[in-house]
Each structure stands twice: as C-alpha cells, then as structure tokens.
Scaffold this motif. Structure first.
Motif, PDB file in Angstrom:
ATOM      1  N   UNK A  48      39.265  21.582  34.255  1.00 45.79           N
ATOM      2  CA  UNK A  48      39.653  22.715  33.423  1.00 45.79           C
ATOM      3  C   UNK A  48      39.909  23.956  34.257  1.00 45.79           C
ATOM      4  N   UNK A  49      40.867  24.781  33.816  1.00 45.51           N
ATOM      5  CA  UNK A  49      41.242  25.917  34.666  1.00 45.51           C
ATOM      6  C   UNK A  49      41.508  27.222  33.897  1.00 45.51           C
ATOM      7  N   UNK A  50      41.189  27.285  32.613  1.00 47.43           N
ATOM      8  CA  UNK A  50      41.545  28.485  31.851  1.00 47.43           C
ATOM      9  C   UNK A  50      40.358  29.352  31.437  1.00 47.43           C
ATOM     10  N   UNK A  51      39.193  28.775  31.185  1.00 47.91           N
ATOM     11  CA  UNK A  51      38.084  29.554  30.622  1.00 47.91           C
ATOM     12  C   UNK A  51      37.136  30.072  31.697  1.00 47.91           C
ATOM     13  N   UNK A  52      37.696  30.400  32.838  1.00 50.14           N
ATOM     14  CA  UNK A  52      36.915  30.860  33.988  1.00 50.14           C
ATOM     15  C   UNK A  52      37.684  31.969  34.701  1.00 50.14           C
ATOM     16  N   UNK A  53      36.980  32.702  35.545  1.00 47.71           N
ATOM     17  CA  UNK A  53      37.646  33.745  36.324  1.00 47.71           C
ATOM     18  C   UNK A  53      38.489  33.112  37.427  1.00 47.71           C
ATOM     19  N   UNK A  54      39.376  33.915  37.987  1.00 48.68           N
ATOM     20  CA  UNK A  54      40.219  33.433  39.086  1.00 48.68           C
ATOM     21  C   UNK A  54      39.357  33.014  40.274  1.00 48.68           C
ATOM     22  N   UNK A  55      38.281  33.754  40.513  1.00 45.78           N
ATOM     23  CA  UNK A  55      37.397  33.445  41.638  1.00 45.78           C
ATOM     24  C   UNK A  55      36.699  32.106  41.443  1.00 45.78           C
ATOM     25  N   UNK A  56      36.226  31.845  40.235  1.00 42.90           N
ATOM     26  CA  UNK A  56      35.572  30.566  39.960  1.00 42.90           C
ATOM     27  C   UNK A  56      36.570  29.423  40.086  1.00 42.90           C
ATOM     28  N   UNK A  57      37.781  29.622  39.579  1.00 37.63           N
ATOM     29  CA  UNK A  57      38.810  28.588  39.707  1.00 37.63           C
ATOM     30  C   UNK A  57      39.098  28.288  41.166  1.00 37.63           C
ATOM     31  N   UNK A  58      39.260  29.316  41.967  1.00 42.21           N
ATOM     32  CA  UNK A  58      39.569  29.110  43.391  1.00 42.21           C
ATOM     33  C   UNK A  58      38.447  28.346  44.091  1.00 42.21           C
ATOM     34  N   UNK A  59      37.206  28.725  43.816  1.00 45.89           N
ATOM     35  CA  UNK A  59      36.078  28.037  44.440  1.00 45.89           C
ATOM     36  C   UNK A  59      35.994  26.590  43.987  1.00 45.89           C
TER      37      UNK A  59
END
Length: 376
Positions: free
Chosen positions: A351-362
C-alpha cells in the motif's frame, strides 16, 4: 504471549484470524506499507463543521432526501436507488448479502479476496463457491467461467470487487458479465444479483461505471476509506434498483433503525467538496503509483500492474510470504501485507496512499533491499 482457546480459532476464517489478530504480523513498524486506505490529509482539506443540533434529529430511509439528491449524480443512479448506511463499505456488503440470501442459497465469492466478503457471506448460512481470479489471467474473470458457474450452481449472489482487492486490477468485461447474468435471470422469480464492491473505484486510472448503473441485477457497494482516506466517517453506500433498495432497507431498519444524523450531516459536507478533493487525490495517486512501479522495475521485482487504487500486488521470491514479512519487520522495521491474508500465498500487497511520503520512501526502499537479500 497469551494463548487463544482453540474454539475461538476454529470459529473464524483462518484468513481473517491471521489478518486481524496475529500479534507478530500486526505489530507497529515505521515503514508500514500494509494498509490500503486513501490519503491521510483529506480531512484537513474539507472544512467540516460540527452542528450539535443534529443530534436531536434522525432520518429514516437510509439517507435523507437532500443527501441522496446531492450524491446521486456522482454514481449515475437516481436518489431512490441509493441507500446510505453507517458502518462503511464492509457493513454495506454485510447488509446486502444478509438481506438477499439465506440458508440453502449459494453465494459465489471471488478468490483471492478481501476476507470480510467471504465471512459476511458465510454468516448467511449459504453455501460458498469460489470464483477464481487467477494471477496468470491478470485476475480477470473470463466470461466463459462466469457463465459456467451460473449454470452449475444457480447462485443467489455473486460477490466481486472492482478494483480487485488485493491487486487493484479493473474488470475488463463487466458489461459482458452483466449481459450474461441478465440472460440467466430470464423467467426467474428469484434472480441472481452481482454484488460489486467499488470502494477503490474513484481512484481508478481507467473509466469504470458503477455496476448498479448498468443493470437492475447489479448492486454496488461503496465507502470513503480507500479513495478519500475518510475511514472514520464510516460512510457506507449501496446502489441498486429501487425494489432491491427497499428489501435491503427493510433489513437495515431492523439492525440499525436509522443513520446517525450527525454522520449524514458530515457526509453531505463531504459531497460539497468531493470533486475538488478527488482531483487532488488522483494527482497524488498517479504520482505515487509511478514511484512504486519505478522502484520495483529498477530492482527487477515482478508485480501486477494496477488500474489505479491505493495498492498493488507483488510476486515474492518465496511461497512463505508470512516468513518473508516477519523477517522484513525484524530486520528493517518495515512491512507489507502478506498474500496469505487474501488467500494467495507467495505474494504481498503493498500500500502506498495512507502514509506520509517519508514512510513510503522508507518502506519501499526496505522492501526492495529485503527482496533482493531474501532472493539470495
């Protein structure tokens, strides 16, 4: 760790049990890609107001007339073909199957699947038959298979999702399936209905009409959790022909009496800003999907191309997807959702939408690193 009595375990689906209650697989991590809800900041982009006077009123009929009139054009249906309910899209699915099916019926449910679709259907006492959506067929439903299941099992309901959960792939032949269903129902006093969970539909990158707008034998369920990230509003919506809505409303009135008037006020405020918010969310969705697909491609990781939505399905280098995820959590403090939770081992939903950009990148970087090291 506390021990759960075996009787509790055996009374529930093994998929739902693992998804909801396994302490290891559900523990908090910093790079969390397990969820599939929409953007976190939608609530900050809608100026919701709280009117306490709404608490002294209630509206029977599954949505007051003003709300239904305001929302209907977005779904291609008439106000009388809508039923708003508290509880979100999953509750809407529950009410549909319980209002229309009973013990002795057959309900055909897609597989792989978001498990509450199966559990709600089982709870009616109906017999459950799987409708296999195969990865080698890009999770499509061949018309021939659909027609054969109709003839072989004479179901009361067929339950699918569009976009599909967990792959976020769109059905390519929905209209053909409905044409087959209409022919099957000719002369039947108790017809079969196609129930389509469309909770991801508004973030689709392909045009998907609501199933209920195409046929009187289609029922659409919808909510605001995936495309809008407003899970806490518990907005549930059912679209169907007016006679079917009346039947479902009869069931809903028994179990819920009426909606929260405060909820209906907030839902109405949402529709005042829907188009603007959806445009913003679609821009974010396209950008993030490109980011995820680019990272996976550059690392040689196979995945199924989604038609929008909030997540995608990845093929893992092992059939033991739970072990893969647990190791990822232990080594990197990041996680994806193991395919076992949806009945498809050897895969993971990312999943990639319900998180911040930083969390997605990590989470994305950790997943790619773990994938390559696990492969070795």
């Amino acid at each position: 760790m506390s021990t759960v009595p075996p009787s509790t375990l055996t009374s529930r689906s093994p998929l739902l049990w693992q998804y909801a209650n396994r302490e290891n697989i559900r523990r908090n991590v910093t790079g969390d890609l397990r969820g599939s809800d929409g953007p976190l900041d939608t609530c900050n982009r809608i100026p919701f107001t709280f009117d306490a006077s709404k608490l002294s009123t209630s509206f029977h009929g599954g949505g007051n007339a003003e709300l239904r009139k305001k929302a209907a054009p977005h779904y291609g249906v008439k106000p009388e073909e809508m039923l708003f309910i508290n509880g979100g899209c999953s509750q809407a699915n529950h009410h549909v199957v319980h209002a229309l099916a009973t013990k002795g019926d057959v309900i055909i449910v897609e597989h792989p699947v978001y498990d509450p679709l199966v559990e709600s259907s089982k709870a009616t006492g109906s017999s459950i038959v799987p409708l296999n959506r195969l990865p080698e067929e890009e999770f499509q439903i061949p018309s021939e298979r659909f027609e054969e299941l109709l003839k072989s099992h004479e179901p009361r309901l067929i339950v699918v999702s569009n976009l599909h959960n967990p792959s976020c792939v769109a059905l390519e032949n929905l209209e053909e399936m409905l044409h087959i269903l209409e022919k099957f129902n000719e002369g039947r006093s108790r017809p079969c209905y196609l129930v389509v969970d469309e909770v991801y539909r508004d973030l689709a990158t392909v045009k998907i009409p609501t199933a209920a707008s195409l046929s009187p034998y289609a029922i659409t369920t919808f909510g605001l959790s995936k495309s809008y990230g407003l899970s806490g509003l518990r907005h549930g919506l059912i679209l169907a022909s007016a006679p079917v809505i009346d039947v479902i409303l009869g069931y809903y009135t028994i179990v819920g009496v009426c909606n929260s008037s405060l909820s209906e006020s907030l839902w109405s405020q949402f529709y005042d800003h829907r188009d603007r918010v959806l445009k913003e969310n679609r821009e974010t969705q396209k950008r993030r999907q490109r980011k995820v697909e680019s990272a996976l491609k550059s690392n040689g990781i196979p995945f199924f191309h989604p038609d929008g939505g909030t997540c995608l399905l990845v093929k893992l280098p092992t059939e033991n997807d739970t072990d893969f995820v647990l190791q990822m959590m232990d080594k990197y403090d990041s996680a994806v959702n193991p395919g076992t939770n949806f009945g498809i081992k050897g895969h993971a939903r990312l999943g990639y939408m319900n998180i911040s950009e930083e969390v997605l990148d990590k989470g994305l970087a950790d997943f790619c690193t773990h994938y390559k090291s696990y492969q070795q």
